[in-house]
Design an enzyme around this catalytic site. Structure first.
Site, PDB file in Angstrom:
ATOM      1  N   ASN A   1       7.816   2.741   3.243  1.00 48.51           N
ATOM      2  CA  ASN A   1       8.024   1.715   2.229  1.00 48.51           C
ATOM      3  C   ASN A   1       8.535   2.385   0.958  1.00 48.51           C
ATOM      4  O   ASN A   1       7.977   3.395   0.510  1.00 48.51           O
ATOM      5  CB  ASN A   1       6.715   0.976   1.938  1.00 48.51           C
TER       6      ASN A   1
ATOM      7  N   HIS B   1       5.097   8.873   1.677  1.00 44.90           N
ATOM      8  CA  HIS B   1       4.261   8.806   2.876  1.00 44.90           C
ATOM      9  C   HIS B   1       4.975   8.042   3.976  1.00 44.90           C
ATOM     10  O   HIS B   1       5.713   7.100   3.719  1.00 44.90           O
ATOM     11  CB  HIS B   1       2.894   8.184   2.579  1.00 44.90           C
TER      12      HIS B   1
END
Ligand code: DGP
Length: 115
Positions: A85, A98
């Site tokens: 994201n 991440h």
């Protein structure tokens, strides 16, 4: 970064369900799992996201870790999905690069949305 929650997990200050790690990368269970297996793969070094001049070797380390994390969490053979994201529209809430690794069940549309 001293106030980054994922930096604090990576350096052991905050406990997390670490499933795999090496000198560059840490993988730990997501606090709010969206699938039976939901692990976050992060670089130990702090980058806010994909737009933070991330060196190619950091991407290489994250990608190389993914199949090893999948093996460690039992989803290597059944399959898994990786998601990054980036920015507000994607629902990025933690500003430390991440990769979400999701698996453990056949993917539904709902498992794609992680906002
Ligand atoms: P994203 O929306 O892509 O920024 O996802 C951030 C994820 O991080 C979200 O799924 C929840 C997870 N998360 C946030 N804080 C913590 C924490 O303190 N520990 C763990 N294990 N996961 C966290």
């Amino acid at each position: 970064m001293s106030d980054c929650i994922f930096c604090l997990i990576a350096n052991g200050t905050i406990p997390a369900g670490i499933v795999w790690q090496d000198e560059r990368v840490v993988a730990f269970r997501d606090l709010h799992p969206q699938a039976p297996v939901h692990v976050l793969i992060i670089p130990r070094a702090h980058y806010s996201g994909l737009d933070d001049d991330v060196p190619a070797e950091v991407y290489a380390a994250l990608c190389a870790a993914a199949p090893l994390v999948a093996r460690a969490t039992g989803v290597a053979d059944s399959g898994y999905r990786l998601i990054v994201n980036t920015g507000p529209d994607a629902g990025q809430t933690v500003m430390h690069l991440h990769v979400h690794l999701l698996g453990g069940a056949a993917m539904s549309e709902g498992m794609v949305r992680l906002a």
